[in-house]
Design an enzyme around this catalytic site. Sequence first.
Site, mmCIF file in Angstrom:
data_model
loop_
_atom_site.group_PDB
_atom_site.id
_atom_site.type_symbol
_atom_site.label_atom_id
_atom_site.label_comp_id
_atom_site.label_asym_id
_atom_site.label_seq_id
_atom_site.Cartn_x
_atom_site.Cartn_y
_atom_site.Cartn_z
ATOM 1 N N GLY A 1 0.834 -1.193 0.000
ATOM 2 C CA GLY A 1 0.000 0.000 0.000
ATOM 3 C C GLY A 1 0.871 1.246 0.000
ATOM 4 O O GLY A 1 2.090 1.177 0.174
ATOM 5 N N PHE B 1 3.136 10.045 2.163
ATOM 6 C CA PHE B 1 4.551 10.287 2.412
ATOM 7 C C PHE B 1 5.454 9.086 2.129
ATOM 8 O O PHE B 1 6.669 9.242 2.080
ATOM 9 C CB PHE B 1 4.750 10.714 3.874
ATOM 10 C CG PHE B 1 3.871 11.853 4.286
ATOM 11 C CD1 PHE B 1 4.122 13.137 3.852
ATOM 12 C CD2 PHE B 1 2.766 11.640 5.099
ATOM 13 C CE1 PHE B 1 3.307 14.191 4.225
ATOM 14 C CE2 PHE B 1 1.944 12.690 5.485
ATOM 15 C CZ PHE B 1 2.214 13.974 5.037
ATOM 16 N N VAL C 1 4.596 1.235 1.344
ATOM 17 C CA VAL C 1 4.890 0.094 2.205
ATOM 18 C C VAL C 1 5.010 -1.168 1.340
ATOM 19 O O VAL C 1 4.160 -1.428 0.483
ATOM 20 C CB VAL C 1 3.788 -0.100 3.267
ATOM 21 C CG1 VAL C 1 4.149 -1.250 4.203
ATOM 22 C CG2 VAL C 1 3.580 1.185 4.064
ATOM 23 N N LYS D 1 8.701 0.412 5.132
ATOM 24 C CA LYS D 1 8.087 1.664 4.705
ATOM 25 C C LYS D 1 9.197 2.540 4.141
ATOM 26 O O LYS D 1 10.180 2.844 4.833
ATOM 27 C CB LYS D 1 7.409 2.328 5.907
ATOM 28 C CG LYS D 1 6.352 3.340 5.573
ATOM 29 C CD LYS D 1 5.598 3.731 6.840
ATOM 30 C CE LYS D 1 4.449 4.656 6.550
ATOM 31 N NZ LYS D 1 3.721 5.004 7.797
ATOM 32 N N ASP E 1 -3.624 11.449 13.259
ATOM 33 C CA ASP E 1 -4.231 10.953 12.020
ATOM 34 C C ASP E 1 -4.818 9.553 12.237
ATOM 35 O O ASP E 1 -4.569 8.630 11.454
ATOM 36 C CB ASP E 1 -3.205 10.927 10.889
ATOM 37 C CG ASP E 1 -3.851 10.857 9.508
ATOM 38 O OD1 ASP E 1 -5.028 11.270 9.379
ATOM 39 O OD2 ASP E 1 -3.189 10.405 8.560
#
Length: 313
Positions: free
Chosen positions: A10, A14, A17, A36, A130
């Site tokens: 995904g 920023f 992954v 990541k 978030d």
Amino acid sequence: MNWVRGHSLGSGSFATVYLAKHPEDSVTFPQLTAVKSSNLHDSYSLQNEKQILDRLGSSPHVIKCFGQDKTVENDEEYYNIFLEYASGGTLSDQLEKHGGKLPDNLVRRYTRSVVEGLKYIHKKGFVHCDLKLPNILVFENGNIKISDFGLAKETGVEQGEKWQPRGTPMIMSPEAVNDSVYESSADIWALGCAVVEMITGEPAAWNESDMLMLTIRIGVGEELPKIPEELSQEGKDFLEKCFIKDPLRRWTADMLFKHPFISDVETVSVVNELVDELPLSSPSPKTYFNMLIVFLLLVRHCLLFQMNGVNKK
């Protein structure tokens, strides 16, 4: 560092992954992790995430970071951090697998785990900023962990431009919209939005594509996100405590953890697991004995739960 980049799992604003494979004899990394990655020049958020995860330390409800690395691929330098791999994907993925809505027992169990994670994060002096379903990971055993700390910040510390938005506009709290204030209470507002989405399959905030109108509706007046009618009275009350406009009156993660919507989830879960083990065929003497054992275990668990409740008062 010796590792192999696998397929993409995904991507976000920023970073992207991927699955990462490590040598079987590695003492630092499991054989499979998530990695990541971000271009080194644009890796501020990723480096911020690494620093915050290091400072948070170990929690059963927060994603674990194993380390970092820099690589050169196709003549570009990348910054990488290695995280626990969640085979169940995100809560957004789980929502899709369940046809767009999660059953009540899962909503309660997942909400309890998220609240436990927020309790830990806030106690350590941080704000996630978030919290949403794509940032909550599901593991093989059904446990969930809060992830994606790229926008997270230390409590009481301003970061970035004063009026620069942090996080996803649809889940921003009134104080974030009006005054760019991002403290632990903002995570609680976002928690309420996540619960609504688990129940309805739709975003909690108003269906508004115009960003200016969205911020006006969130920040001005008394309008609140719509609480699902199909939710139990306990669930409605839980959301009302999350959707209090005044951040000073909004409930904390510690307070919500004791709310009846999620406080008895552990007991209900144990009972369901034990009941699932009961045989459906005609009972034999041996079966009667097994049922007696289950009954005694249930009584024992209820007594322990009651004692814990008394001790907390």
